[in-house]
Design an enzyme around this catalytic site. Structure first.
Site: not given
Length: 461
Positions: A384, A249, A271
């Site tokens: 995040m 990722d 992603k």
């Protein structure tokens, strides 16, 4: 790369060494071990070279070097203490496209001698590109300490059975697995302890009992840590280097990806917000499909695969389809980034608990248990949370957190690009708005942030 590494077959090939001193003797000894036919041109012959000439078939010419002496040599070494002669030899050789080395003068070389680890037929070469031969030799010493001399005998055993194994195990992927099991199992251990006959017998028995119909591969779900490659576990590194396919990722750094096997297929499934190369369900199926095709798959995920990594979803699919797998924990971003920022997540004077949450926006909002997160005497770590930073700070203040509660935002923690911005719930959103922040980031909230200025130890250049 400043130099491209190559191994040259010099058996019975004519090579020229200009110079007769100690340095020349060392180069001659190396070339002799490679089976070269060596001509030496020097006006004076030192004791070391004379001793070599007495026991080796050297062609020693006691004379000054002349241009016509270059002849049809495959390789040339100039090891004189006369700079003008060295430049002359180098120029002549390069005009004729003959590889040339001038000792201790990389600018005049078309090739350089590496530091060599000789476990013939296994040979490893280390080079600093001429920048620091001493450093290359020190690295060689470190590697030699963990590479037994018996590696050579292990390689000879593999060579002896190479064709037989190829006939029994037709599929290259399964053949690679067989050899890795031999090199990392009892066969290798028997060789290391000098029991070569027992090692050969064990290899034969392993080959006789091989299940040639076994086709299912395996998936390694590996936590790649917060970014620094030297924070990988030993198991993670070992599995990465035997995987046929690497599925990774966006949080996996190029430096970590470079540690995978060179010929492994690499598949990016990164992603990020509003931009998914593959949806999670497709990633789950991809891992299963690759394993069904007899592939060993390293699924690299930033941090730890079971902490906001959706690793549980991936192994659910594997279990449902009967795919063998391993899970390798990694250093999660909260631990790694906080440590490198000098912010302990717990401290008896500041926080007796720590909570990990994700601040990912959904429908433009961050929906969390604000009452719980606003409680005192704890540390809150938000993954995040960059895009929703202003909402997060405002919500905590609205639910009772003091406006001056310390907050830190850590950019690309544990790497050379690490940046730490500290402020309060009231001030940090405005501070971050004026910075060019690059993901990934981590937010730490709590009075432990006050320790950053005192305990900061990791300095970036």
């Amino acid at each position: 790369m400043d130099y491209f590494p190559l191994f040259i077959n010099l058996k019975d090939q004519p090579c020229l060494v200009v110079g007769g001193g100690e340095v020349a003797a060392r180069k001659i000894e190396l070339l002799s071990r490679a089976g070269a036919r060596i001509t030496v041109i020097a006006e004076e012959i030192g004791d070391s070279l004379a001793a070599l000439a007495a026991k080796s078939p050297l062609n020693v010419l006691k004379k000054r070097f002349e241009a016509e002496d270059l002849g049809d040599f495959r390789l040339v070494v100039s090891a004189t203490d006369d700079g003008e002669t060295n430049r002359w030899v180098s120029g002549l050789a390069q005009e004729r496209n003959i590889p040339v080395n001038v000792v201790d003068n990389p600018a005049l070389c078309s090739f350089i001698f590496p530091a060599i680890i000789d476990r013939s037929p296994v040979v490893a070469a280390i080079s600093s590109g001429g920048a620091s031969p001493v450093l290359a030799r020190l690295l060689r010493a470190k590697i030699e300490s963990v590479v037994p001399p018996s590696y050579g005998r292990l390689a000879q055993l593999a060579e002896k059975y190479r064709n037989q194994v190829k006939q029994v195990i037709r599929q290259p992927a399964q053949r690679r697995i067989f050899w890795e099991n031999q090199f990392q199992g009892r066969t290798a251990e028997l060789v290391y302890t000098g029991k070569d006959e027992e090692a050969e017998q064990h290899l034969r028995e392993s080959l006789e009992n091989i299940d040639s119909n076994q086709r299912t591969g395996e998936v390694y779900l590996i936590g790649a840590g917060p970014g620094a490659p030297d924070l990988l576990t030993f198991r993670a590194l070992r599995l990465m280097q035997q995987a046929d396919v690497v599925v990774y990722d966006r949080l996996v750094t190029p430096e970590i990806l470079d540690l995978a096997r060179r010929d492994a297929e690499r598949i990016y499934v990164g992603k990020q917000r509003d931009d998914h190369v593959l949806p999670q369900e497709s990633i789950n199926e991809l891992l299963a499909d690759l394993a069904k095709a007899s592939k060993r798959v390293a699924r690299l995920k930033g941090g730890d695969p079971f902490i906001f990594g959706r690793g549980g979803e991936e192994i659910e699919t594997l279990m449902q389809q009967g795919i063998p797998f391993q899970v390798v924990p990694g250093i999660t971003a909260a631990s790694g980034c906080a440590t490198y920022a000098g912010i302990p997540l717990t401290h008896r004077d500041h926080a007796q608990s720590c909570t990990f949450v994700t601040g990912h926006l959904k429908d433009g909002t961050v929906n969390l248990n604000w009452t719980q997160l606003a409680a005192p005497n704890q540390t809150v770590v938000i993954y995040m949370g960059l895009v929703g930073l202003e909402q997060i700070c405002s919500a905590l203040i609205a639910h009772g957190s003091p406006k001056d509660l310390p907050v830190a935002l850590i950019q690309q923690g544990t790497t050379d690009h690490q940046k730490v911005i500290t402020g309060t719930l009231e001030t940090l959103p405005a501070q971050v708005a004026h910075e060019q922040i690059k993901a990934p980031t981590l937010i730490i909230i709590g009075t432990v942030v006050n320790l950053h200025s005192k305990l900061e130890w990791f300095k970036t250049t």
